[in-house]
Design an enzyme around this catalytic site. Structure first.
Site, PDB file in Angstrom:
ATOM      1  N   SER A   1       0.931  -1.287  -0.057  1.00 37.61           N
ATOM      2  CA  SER A   1       0.075   0.000   0.036  1.00 37.61           C
ATOM      3  C   SER A   1       0.649   1.168   0.050  1.00 37.61           C
ATOM      4  O   SER A   1       1.826   1.388  -0.976  1.00 37.61           O
ATOM      5  CB  SER A   1      -0.986  -0.074   1.126  1.00 37.61           C
ATOM      6  OG  SER A   1      -1.794   1.027   1.091  1.00 37.61           O
TER       7      SER A   1
ATOM      8  N   ASP B   1      -8.747  -4.684  -6.467  1.00 38.66           N
ATOM      9  CA  ASP B   1      -7.938  -3.790  -5.365  1.00 38.66           C
ATOM     10  C   ASP B   1      -8.153  -2.232  -5.825  1.00 38.66           C
ATOM     11  O   ASP B   1      -7.578  -1.945  -6.798  1.00 38.66           O
ATOM     12  CB  ASP B   1      -6.730  -4.266  -4.914  1.00 38.66           C
ATOM     13  CG  ASP B   1      -5.936  -3.545  -4.101  1.00 38.66           C
ATOM     14  OD1 ASP B   1      -6.362  -2.306  -3.553  1.00 38.66           O
ATOM     15  OD2 ASP B   1      -4.816  -3.819  -3.506  1.00 38.66           O
TER      16      ASP B   1
ATOM     17  N   HIS C   1      -7.965  -5.189  -1.317  1.00 36.47           N
ATOM     18  CA  HIS C   1      -6.747  -4.691  -0.802  1.00 36.47           C
ATOM     19  C   HIS C   1      -6.313  -5.343   0.544  1.00 36.47           C
ATOM     20  O   HIS C   1      -4.990  -5.084   0.957  1.00 36.47           O
ATOM     21  CB  HIS C   1      -7.141  -3.175  -0.402  1.00 36.47           C
ATOM     22  CG  HIS C   1      -5.725  -2.472  -0.216  1.00 36.47           C
ATOM     23  ND1 HIS C   1      -4.746  -2.263  -1.201  1.00 36.47           N
ATOM     24  CD2 HIS C   1      -5.213  -1.564   0.817  1.00 36.47           C
ATOM     25  CE1 HIS C   1      -3.571  -1.641  -0.578  1.00 36.47           C
ATOM     26  NE2 HIS C   1      -3.780  -1.337   0.629  1.00 36.47           N
TER      27      HIS C   1
END
Length: 427
Positions: A230, A294, A391
């Site tokens: 991320s 995602d 995610h």
């Protein structure tokens, strides 16, 4: 990226700041309840991300030399980066049998507080040691980190292109003072090659750069890799960009690869071309891994061509069966209508399958893949918000562990062939 998007991001940042305290309280209560009686900052106290996926051991089936080895090691390091120093050090030394080098919390000159976390460890090999630098990603209950994600104003640096201001600030962008000729307001900065750091307020890029130089000076055969999930993935790819800006050729030649998971966009087309050139020059392999639909890799949203952030180079995309394929670049305009149909309808059907898979995967793939009630609850919520739940980091851990060896080997060979083509054509 349009000015309207930037305005919207500012409004979101302001909203996040308003709810910062209640958000932090909710996160602290959740961690406290899930950690039972464990003392905070102890080796038995885990973050929300760590509690979502309690796996700490490396997969013993994946041996050094396998194509999946460094992708699987890197994603576990990216998950571990969310934990406190005691958990990280214990895991590295006792479970992974590697050398813990350091744990760092870095200062952000613009937010006037620490916002960036990373750690470094060393893996000893016969062929030469590998140093791993892992950046922590966004904590869902920390407003400062969420604000960094939404601070999407582009900052243009000569020779580099336009990049994501929030991530550059987190990496250690220096702040102009009002006395500087280039001062344009509170949110402008620059990247001097050398600075005199305040020991109480260390900056990520400079601290890590000097630490790597110190380690590599004592081991000529050692290499290093960068990784992050991320927001952490964004910092992992921006780090070599600043090294290139500063002409740190020796360090770049020692960089073996970059592994990012669910990484957001960090720069425009000019930045992408700059990075492609530098990665090829120094033989650095860049593995950008994406799971399902995602949403984070699609952020910031694409907008006007001259301002828009976009990814560069090929990536590896995994579906919900953990089958991976190499995607050459971002989707073209002709594919967007089909993608919209996927996100609105098929993604929700896929989320139902992922919930079912969560109940049965432990029986099919082994007990280490069994999903706890916390993760299953989020998968249930994911039927409404599939692109958010895709995610989650367990998806990335499973993808790298269950992928075929030849996927990463083929991807690595594909990158190497491109480097050879570029080198040959330049002679």
């Amino acid at each position: 990226m349009s000015w309207m998007m930037i305005f919207q991001s500012i409004l979101i940042e302001m909203t996040i700041k308003l709810i910062a305290k209640p958000l932090k309280i909710i996160g602290s209560i959740l961690e406290y309840l899930l950690n039972s009686n464990a003392q905070k900052d102890s080796k038995n106290y885990y973050s929300v991300v760590g509690l979502l996926d309690p796996r700490l051991n490396l997969d013993k089936k994946i041996k050094h030399g396998d194509g999946r080895y460094y992708p699987a090691l890197s994603v576990m390091a990216s998950k571990l980066a969310y934990e406190n120093k005691a958990v990280i050090q214990t895991t590295i030394c006792q479970r992974w049998k590697m050398e813990f080098v350091g744990y760092y919390i870095f200062y952000n000159e613009f937010q006037h507080k620490p916002t960036t976390q990373a750690f470094i460890f060393r893996e000893e090999n016969v062929d030469g040691d590998v140093i791993v630098v892992a950046f922590k990603g966004t904590s869902p209950f920390l407003a400062d980190e969420l604000s960094t994600d939404f601070n999407i104003s582009p900052i243009e640096i000569e020779g580099l292109g336009k990049t994501h201001l929030g991530y550059m600030l987190a990496l250690g962008l220096n702040k102009y003072t009002r006395q500087d000729d280039n001062y344009l307001g509170e949110f402008c900065g620059y990247w001097p090659k050398q600075i005199e750091q305040d020991p109480k307020h260390p900056l990520a890029y400079y601290t890590i750069r000097e630490k790597l130089k110190e380690i590599l000076a004592t081991n000529q055969n050692a290499k290093f890799i960068m990784t992050g999930y991320s927001y952490g993935g964004a910092l992992a790819i921006l780090f070599p960009a600043v090294l290139s800006l500063h002409g740190e050729v020796e360090l770049l030649d020692k960089m073996e690869g970059i592994y990012t998971y669910g990484q957001p966009r960090v720069g425009n087309g000019t930045f992408g071309q700059f990075m492609k050139k530098k990665l090829r020059e120094h033989g650095i392999k860049y593995y950008r891994i994406v799971y399902g639909c995602d949403v984070v890799p699609k952020f910031p949203p694409r907008g006007h061509a001259t301002m828009s952030f976009k990814h560069f180079g090929p990536s590896i995309h995994f579906n919900s069966l953990y089958q991976g394929k190499i995607v050459e670049d971002e989707i073209s305009k002709g594919e967007k209508i089909m993608k919209l149909f996927y996100y609105v309808i098929l993604a929700r059907l896929n989320a139902v399958w992922e919930l079912i898979r969560g109940f049965i995967i432990g029986y099919i793939k082994g007990p280490e893949y069994k999903e706890n009630w916390f993760l299953l609850t989020l998968r249930f919520i994911g039927i409404l918000f599939p692109c958010l739940v895709d995610h989650l980091i367990p998806n990335y851990i499973n993808s790298t562990r269950l992928a075929s060896d030849d996927l990463f080997e083929y991807y690595s060979a594909k990158l190497a062939s491109k480097e050879t083509t570029v080198t040959t054509s330049s002679k």
